[in-house]
Design a protein around this motif. Structure first.
Motif, PDB file in Angstrom:
ATOM      1  N   ASP A 252       0.792  -1.368   0.090  1.00  0.00           N
ATOM      2  CA  ASP A 252       0.065   0.037   0.083  1.00  0.00           C
ATOM      3  C   ASP A 252       0.903   1.210   0.043  1.00  0.00           C
ATOM      4  N   ALA A 253       0.457   2.239  -0.951  1.00  0.00           N
ATOM      5  CA  ALA A 253       1.309   3.338  -0.943  1.00  0.00           C
ATOM      6  C   ALA A 253       1.338   4.370   0.236  1.00  0.00           C
ATOM      7  N   MET A 254       0.293   3.993   1.089  1.00  0.00           N
ATOM      8  CA  MET A 254       0.001   4.696   2.404  1.00  0.00           C
ATOM      9  C   MET A 254       1.460   4.604   3.309  1.00  0.00           C
ATOM     10  N   PHE A 255       1.873   3.191   3.211  1.00  0.00           N
ATOM     11  CA  PHE A 255       3.101   2.934   4.052  1.00  0.00           C
ATOM     12  C   PHE A 255       4.451   3.154   3.361  1.00  0.00           C
ATOM     13  N   ARG A 256       4.468   3.801   2.222  1.00  0.00           N
ATOM     14  CA  ARG A 256       5.708   3.767   1.440  1.00  0.00           C
ATOM     15  C   ARG A 256       6.785   4.806   2.416  1.00  0.00           C
ATOM     16  N   VAL A 257       7.982   4.068   2.305  1.00  0.00           N
ATOM     17  CA  VAL A 257       8.982   4.447   3.406  1.00  0.00           C
ATOM     18  C   VAL A 257       9.512   5.716   2.716  1.00  0.00           C
ATOM     19  N   PRO A 258       9.283   7.057   3.529  1.00  0.00           N
ATOM     20  CA  PRO A 258       9.824   8.325   3.139  1.00  0.00           C
ATOM     21  C   PRO A 258      11.537   8.348   2.894  1.00  0.00           C
ATOM     22  N   ASP A 259      12.205   8.716   1.701  1.00  0.00           N
ATOM     23  CA  ASP A 259      13.312   8.828   1.555  1.00  0.00           C
ATOM     24  C   ASP A 259      14.055   9.309   2.665  1.00  0.00           C
ATOM     25  N   LEU A 261      13.488   9.362   5.681  1.00  0.00           N
ATOM     26  CA  LEU A 261      13.814   8.342   7.072  1.00  0.00           C
ATOM     27  C   LEU A 261      14.780   7.692   6.624  1.00  0.00           C
ATOM     28  N   THR A 262      14.972   6.948   5.375  1.00  0.00           N
ATOM     29  CA  THR A 262      16.074   6.076   4.948  1.00  0.00           C
ATOM     30  C   THR A 262      17.456   6.767   5.015  1.00  0.00           C
ATOM     31  N   GLU A 263      17.493   8.117   4.652  1.00  0.00           N
ATOM     32  CA  GLU A 263      18.572   8.788   4.589  1.00  0.00           C
ATOM     33  C   GLU A 263      19.113   9.015   6.150  1.00  0.00           C
ATOM     34  N   MET A 264      18.224   9.502   6.954  1.00  0.00           N
ATOM     35  CA  MET A 264      18.607   9.687   8.411  1.00  0.00           C
ATOM     36  C   MET A 264      19.078   8.484   8.994  1.00  0.00           C
ATOM     37  N   VAL A 265      18.494   7.371   8.835  1.00  0.00           N
ATOM     38  CA  VAL A 265      18.770   6.226   9.636  1.00  0.00           C
ATOM     39  C   VAL A 265      20.335   5.853   8.865  1.00  0.00           C
ATOM     40  N   GLU A 266      20.528   5.910   7.591  1.00  0.00           N
ATOM     41  CA  GLU A 266      21.799   5.367   6.931  1.00  0.00           C
ATOM     42  C   GLU A 266      23.064   6.510   7.435  1.00  0.00           C
ATOM     43  N   ASP A 267      22.661   7.806   7.814  1.00  0.00           N
ATOM     44  CA  ASP A 267      23.364   8.748   8.459  1.00  0.00           C
ATOM     45  C   ASP A 267      23.696   8.457   9.988  1.00  0.00           C
ATOM     46  N   GLY A 268      22.936   7.411  10.491  1.00  0.00           N
ATOM     47  CA  GLY A 268      23.169   7.338  12.233  1.00  0.00           C
ATOM     48  C   GLY A 268      22.198   8.203  12.737  1.00  0.00           C
ATOM     49  N   LYS A 269      21.265   8.885  12.204  1.00  0.00           N
ATOM     50  CA  LYS A 269      20.543   9.943  12.984  1.00  0.00           C
ATOM     51  C   LYS A 269      19.314   9.196  13.444  1.00  0.00           C
ATOM     52  N   LEU A 270      19.434   8.598  14.621  1.00  0.00           N
ATOM     53  CA  LEU A 270      18.185   7.622  15.124  1.00  0.00           C
ATOM     54  C   LEU A 270      17.231   8.370  15.924  1.00  0.00           C
ATOM     55  N   GLY A 271      17.100   9.526  16.094  1.00  0.00           N
ATOM     56  CA  GLY A 271      16.354  10.070  17.109  1.00  0.00           C
ATOM     57  C   GLY A 271      17.057  10.326  18.297  1.00  0.00           C
ATOM     58  N   ARG A 272      16.249  10.224  19.491  1.00  0.00           N
ATOM     59  CA  ARG A 272      16.807  10.274  20.853  1.00  0.00           C
ATOM     60  C   ARG A 272      18.027   9.473  21.134  1.00  0.00           C
ATOM     61  N   LYS A 273      17.751   8.322  20.815  1.00  0.00           N
ATOM     62  CA  LYS A 273      18.569   7.390  21.365  1.00  0.00           C
ATOM     63  C   LYS A 273      20.150   7.602  20.456  1.00  0.00           C
ATOM     64  N   SER A 274      20.108   8.434  19.519  1.00  0.00           N
ATOM     65  CA  SER A 274      21.503   8.629  18.903  1.00  0.00           C
ATOM     66  C   SER A 274      21.690  10.239  19.534  1.00  0.00           C
ATOM     67  N   GLY A 275      20.804  10.679  20.262  1.00  0.00           N
ATOM     68  CA  GLY A 275      21.402  12.086  20.789  1.00  0.00           C
ATOM     69  C   GLY A 275      20.618  13.262  20.013  1.00  0.00           C
ATOM     70  N   GLU A 276      20.086  13.065  19.083  1.00  0.00           N
ATOM     71  CA  GLU A 276      19.680  14.211  18.086  1.00  0.00           C
ATOM     72  C   GLU A 276      18.229  14.729  18.459  1.00  0.00           C
ATOM     73  N   GLY A 277      17.334  13.681  18.975  1.00  0.00           N
ATOM     74  CA  GLY A 277      16.080  13.880  19.082  1.00  0.00           C
ATOM     75  C   GLY A 277      15.284  14.818  18.491  1.00  0.00           C
ATOM     76  N   ARG A 278      14.516  15.904  18.941  1.00  0.00           N
ATOM     77  CA  ARG A 278      14.026  16.948  18.423  1.00  0.00           C
ATOM     78  C   ARG A 278      14.998  17.888  17.339  1.00  0.00           C
ATOM     79  N   LEU A 279      16.073  18.102  17.838  1.00  0.00           N
ATOM     80  CA  LEU A 279      17.150  18.715  17.217  1.00  0.00           C
ATOM     81  C   LEU A 279      17.003  18.288  15.821  1.00  0.00           C
ATOM     82  N   LEU A 280      17.084  17.012  15.723  1.00  0.00           N
ATOM     83  CA  LEU A 280      17.033  16.478  14.318  1.00  0.00           C
ATOM     84  C   LEU A 280      15.875  17.236  13.245  1.00  0.00           C
ATOM     85  N   HIS A 281      14.717  17.141  14.003  1.00  0.00           N
ATOM     86  CA  HIS A 281      13.597  17.907  13.102  1.00  0.00           C
ATOM     87  C   HIS A 281      14.244  19.158  12.749  1.00  0.00           C
ATOM     88  N   LEU A 282      14.889  20.002  13.724  1.00  0.00           N
ATOM     89  CA  LEU A 282      15.089  21.522  13.479  1.00  0.00           C
ATOM     90  C   LEU A 282      15.887  21.665  12.428  1.00  0.00           C
TER      91      LEU A 282
END
Ligand code: NAD
Length: 294
Positions: A252-259, A261-282
């Motif tokens: 289903d296209a509704m669940f298409r993985v956003p590019d 998100l893939t880029e961020m995970v490949e860059d090691g930006k995993l959200g709070r557990k990698s210390g980026e959390g909300r800053l990641l969004h900013l």
């Protein structure tokens, strides 16, 4: 169905958490894992969780001691044949789960219910590995199991209504709130969360501010926590795996993985557990703004 003894296969994060809540409900639990190191980790996890419970005044010292006395750890599966209920909580790998379910269902007494804590694997598929698929179902606990109230109860196509009802009763005895979920990819929570996080990310890459997207769902729809904050908290790698699974299973296209998100995970930006959390969004938003301005 009288449940006095529970056997949990897989003494990791979830198996140990489920053991704690079952023992708190006066059930004798055996946690089975592959080697002594895994069992040692599990003992440490239980101890840490019980100490936290005491500090937060959720448990008395006596209650914590009683829980420790009701939990046993084993590298063999001897407890399977004695158990009144069995929960499989090994790695999220279909072949590993099927192998465990095949062996355990052959060893357990014929009427004993067997549940899986899978997050993503269809229950009807795992059921085919079991002897007696009518006593098999999903019981999806959330992490951390001692704190999270919700348990999704997922009957498969062959699960007997009596077993589903007994699972509901067992959850209520453990102080949880069971909800019946259909056996569809993502069940209830992960399916809804997957759709929300895809929609939120889509709005974000089209110029919406992450804070505003979360606030809109919090204030406009009464959600307790917006999907982007939630994604930061659970870890973007976990979210990526969830979306890949939903996308593969449903097409289903509704669940298409956003590019992004893939880029961020490949860059090691995993959200709070990698210390980026909300800053990641900013940081990401500034990138987006720059692109829009160009
Ligand atoms: P984990 O990696 O912490 O633990 C898995 C355990 O299973 C390990 O200790 C491993 O040694 C053991 N194991 C593997 N093969 C085994 C076998 N053949 N026999 C006995 N033990 C075996 O994993 P987890 O986070 O506890 O996840 C377990 C299940 O719960 C998965 O299906 C996962 O999708 C699901 N789940 C996890 C979460 C979470 O946030 N961690 C939340 C809900 C559901």
């Amino acid at each position: 169905m009288q449940v006095n003894t529970l056997c949990i296969i897989g003494a990791g994060t979830m198996g140990t958490g489920i053991a704690q809540i079952a023992a708190q409900a006066d059930i004798a639990v055996t946690l089975v894992d592959t080697d002594d190191a895994a069992l040692e980790r599990s003992r440490g996890l239980l101890d840490k969780s019980l100490r936290g419970g005491i500090e937060r005044e959720k448990l008395t010292v006596e209650q914590a001691d009683a829980v420790r006395e009701r939990v046993r750890w084993d590298t063999t599966r001897g407890a399977v044949s004695e158990a009144d209920w069995i929960i499989e909580a090994v790695f999220e790998d279909r072949a590993a789960k099927e192998s465990v379910l095949c062996d355990v269902s052959a060893q357990a007494r014929a009427s004993v219910p067997i549940a899986t804590n899978t997050s993503t694997i269809p229950i009807h598929q795992l059921a085919s590995a079991c002897t007696g698929p009518e006593r098999f179902l999903g019981m999806h606990f959330f992490n951390p199991a001692p704190a999270m109230k919700l348990v999704e109860i997922i009957p498969g196509t062959q699960t007997s209504p009596a077993v589903a009802e007994a699972a509901v009763a067992l959850c209520e005895r453990m102080g949880k709130t069971p909800l019946l979920a259909p056996d569809i990819p993502g069940f209830l929570v992960n399916r809804a969360f997957g759709a929300l996080v895809c929609a939120a990310t889509d709005i974000w890459v089209k110029g919406g501010k992450p804070e505003d997207i979360d606030a809109a769902l919090e204030m406009g729809l009464g959600h307790k926590m917006g999907p982007l904050k939630t994604a930061d908290l659970v870890g973007l790698d976990v979210v990526l795996a969830l979306l890949r699974s939903l996308s593969e299973q449903t097409g289903d296209a509704m669940f298409r993985v956003p590019d992004v998100l893939t880029e961020m995970v490949e860059d090691g930006k995993l959200g709070r557990k990698s210390g980026e959390g909300r800053l990641l969004h900013l940081r990401r938003m500034i990138d987006c703004d720059c692109r829009l301005m160009r």
